[in-house]
Design a protein around this motif. Sequence first.
Motif, PDB file in Angstrom:
ATOM      1  N   ARG A 139       0.827  -1.176   0.011  1.00  0.00           N
ATOM      2  CA  ARG A 139       0.031   0.118   0.003  1.00  0.00           C
ATOM      3  C   ARG A 139       0.895   1.272  -0.012  1.00  0.00           C
ATOM      4  O   ARG A 139       0.507   2.139  -0.729  1.00  0.00           O
ATOM      5  CB  ARG A 139      -0.899  -0.164   1.259  1.00  0.00           C
ATOM      6  N   THR A 140       2.022   1.247   0.785  1.00  0.00           N
ATOM      7  CA  THR A 140       2.914   2.237   0.931  1.00  0.00           C
ATOM      8  C   THR A 140       3.540   2.615  -0.628  1.00  0.00           C
ATOM      9  O   THR A 140       3.555   3.717  -1.008  1.00  0.00           O
ATOM     10  CB  THR A 140       4.002   2.056   1.996  1.00  0.00           C
ATOM     11  N   GLU A 141       4.054   1.451  -1.007  1.00  0.00           N
ATOM     12  CA  GLU A 141       4.737   1.569  -2.223  1.00  0.00           C
ATOM     13  C   GLU A 141       3.575   2.115  -3.224  1.00  0.00           C
ATOM     14  O   GLU A 141       3.954   3.051  -4.176  1.00  0.00           O
ATOM     15  CB  GLU A 141       5.249   0.350  -2.833  1.00  0.00           C
ATOM     16  N   LEU A 142       2.630   1.245  -3.313  1.00  0.00           N
ATOM     17  CA  LEU A 142       1.355   1.757  -4.355  1.00  0.00           C
ATOM     18  C   LEU A 142       1.071   3.219  -4.267  1.00  0.00           C
ATOM     19  O   LEU A 142       1.002   4.225  -5.285  1.00  0.00           O
ATOM     20  CB  LEU A 142       0.338   0.829  -4.345  1.00  0.00           C
ATOM     21  N   GLY A 143       0.849   3.847  -2.961  1.00  0.00           N
ATOM     22  CA  GLY A 143       0.604   5.259  -2.640  1.00  0.00           C
ATOM     23  C   GLY A 143       1.535   5.937  -2.970  1.00  0.00           C
ATOM     24  O   GLY A 143       1.381   7.144  -3.769  1.00  0.00           O
ATOM     25  N   ASN A 144       3.177   5.597  -2.801  1.00  0.00           N
ATOM     26  CA  ASN A 144       3.990   6.442  -3.475  1.00  0.00           C
ATOM     27  C   ASN A 144       4.158   6.595  -4.893  1.00  0.00           C
ATOM     28  O   ASN A 144       4.386   7.637  -5.413  1.00  0.00           O
ATOM     29  CB  ASN A 144       5.303   5.949  -2.818  1.00  0.00           C
ATOM     30  N   ARG A 197       3.856   9.977  -7.178  1.00  0.00           N
ATOM     31  CA  ARG A 197       4.901  10.327  -7.985  1.00  0.00           C
ATOM     32  C   ARG A 197       4.358  10.560  -9.583  1.00  0.00           C
ATOM     33  O   ARG A 197       4.384  11.447 -10.116  1.00  0.00           O
ATOM     34  CB  ARG A 197       5.932   9.090  -8.241  1.00  0.00           C
ATOM     35  N   ASN A 198       3.482   9.494  -9.790  1.00  0.00           N
ATOM     36  CA  ASN A 198       2.683   9.775 -11.302  1.00  0.00           C
ATOM     37  C   ASN A 198       1.852  11.104 -11.085  1.00  0.00           C
ATOM     38  O   ASN A 198       1.689  11.880 -12.137  1.00  0.00           O
ATOM     39  CB  ASN A 198       1.787   8.513 -11.347  1.00  0.00           C
ATOM     40  N   LEU A 199       0.846  11.162 -10.153  1.00  0.00           N
ATOM     41  CA  LEU A 199       0.232  12.367 -10.047  1.00  0.00           C
ATOM     42  C   LEU A 199       1.164  13.609 -10.135  1.00  0.00           C
ATOM     43  O   LEU A 199       0.789  14.738 -10.820  1.00  0.00           O
ATOM     44  CB  LEU A 199      -0.599  12.654  -8.913  1.00  0.00           C
ATOM     45  N   ALA A 200       2.159  13.738  -9.431  1.00  0.00           N
ATOM     46  CA  ALA A 200       3.099  14.789  -9.299  1.00  0.00           C
ATOM     47  C   ALA A 200       3.562  15.111 -10.656  1.00  0.00           C
ATOM     48  O   ALA A 200       3.969  16.338 -11.322  1.00  0.00           O
ATOM     49  CB  ALA A 200       4.179  14.603  -8.463  1.00  0.00           C
ATOM     50  N   ALA A 201       4.258  13.896 -11.483  1.00  0.00           N
ATOM     51  CA  ALA A 201       4.633  13.971 -12.793  1.00  0.00           C
ATOM     52  C   ALA A 201       3.744  14.700 -13.785  1.00  0.00           C
ATOM     53  O   ALA A 201       3.978  15.436 -14.430  1.00  0.00           O
ATOM     54  CB  ALA A 201       5.360  12.564 -13.184  1.00  0.00           C
ATOM     55  N   ASN A 202       2.373  13.987 -13.591  1.00  0.00           N
ATOM     56  CA  ASN A 202       1.400  14.741 -14.516  1.00  0.00           C
ATOM     57  C   ASN A 202       0.916  16.312 -14.171  1.00  0.00           C
ATOM     58  O   ASN A 202       0.750  16.896 -15.024  1.00  0.00           O
ATOM     59  CB  ASN A 202       0.188  13.869 -14.264  1.00  0.00           C
ATOM     60  N   LEU A 203       1.129  16.587 -12.997  1.00  0.00           N
ATOM     61  CA  LEU A 203       1.140  18.030 -12.742  1.00  0.00           C
ATOM     62  C   LEU A 203       2.367  18.859 -12.860  1.00  0.00           C
ATOM     63  O   LEU A 203       2.535  20.011 -12.767  1.00  0.00           O
ATOM     64  CB  LEU A 203       0.612  18.172 -11.190  1.00  0.00           C
ATOM     65  N   GLY A 204       3.440  18.063 -13.423  1.00  0.00           N
ATOM     66  CA  GLY A 204       4.873  18.749 -13.484  1.00  0.00           C
ATOM     67  C   GLY A 204       5.509  19.501 -12.183  1.00  0.00           C
ATOM     68  O   GLY A 204       6.292  20.154 -12.323  1.00  0.00           O
ATOM     69  N   VAL A 205       4.890  18.548 -11.270  1.00  0.00           N
ATOM     70  CA  VAL A 205       5.697  18.913  -9.749  1.00  0.00           C
ATOM     71  C   VAL A 205       6.752  18.023  -9.475  1.00  0.00           C
ATOM     72  O   VAL A 205       6.628  16.657  -9.822  1.00  0.00           O
ATOM     73  CB  VAL A 205       4.737  18.697  -8.795  1.00  0.00           C
ATOM     74  N   LYS A 206       7.925  18.339  -9.124  1.00  0.00           N
ATOM     75  CA  LYS A 206       9.041  17.330  -8.690  1.00  0.00           C
ATOM     76  C   LYS A 206       9.114  16.951  -7.312  1.00  0.00           C
ATOM     77  O   LYS A 206       8.863  17.864  -6.434  1.00  0.00           O
ATOM     78  CB  LYS A 206      10.245  18.125  -9.185  1.00  0.00           C
ATOM     79  N   ILE A 207       9.173  15.848  -6.755  1.00  0.00           N
ATOM     80  CA  ILE A 207       9.112  15.228  -5.522  1.00  0.00           C
ATOM     81  C   ILE A 207      10.310  14.686  -5.107  1.00  0.00           C
ATOM     82  O   ILE A 207      11.017  13.817  -6.060  1.00  0.00           O
ATOM     83  CB  ILE A 207       8.056  14.280  -5.454  1.00  0.00           C
TER      84      ILE A 207
END
Length: 143
Positions: free
Chosen positions: A123-128, A132-142
């Motif tokens: 769940r933690t890995e899936l959440g991460n 990451r995918n959401l951030a990448a789609n929004l153009g945000v760097k994590i």
Amino acid sequence: MKINHGRYYYQFHRLVEKLRSEDNTCFICGSAKNVKPHHIRRVKESNKQYASASNVVLLCSHHHNKYHKIYGSGKGVNRATFDIYVKKEHLHEINKLTKENNQLKSYKENVIITLDSAVKKERTELGNNVLRNLAANLGVKIE
């Protein structure tokens, strides 16, 4: 040379065949492996009790041999010693099953803990990954 069997010898063998056809299992453990007749009370072939259904049970080789090792084949073979032996063996079987049951419970608890940890990790890995995918789609760097 003719063998002189006791009066109830053949009746005994018919009784044994009847017992085997009804339930060919050990009176103590239920095993169907190497089952043989056992006289609860030692009697001669000429005694009516030799072929009595109340005096004959089927025992597996293990329990038959163990009984005779403890009580012998003479006067020690009687209803009282047989009843004591059966109770001890049933208690032994109950203790063995209880121990196995406790081991299974412990194993089950360990499996549940391991699975729970694995699910939490997934769940933690899936959440991460979702973050990451959401951030990448929004153009945000994590980091």
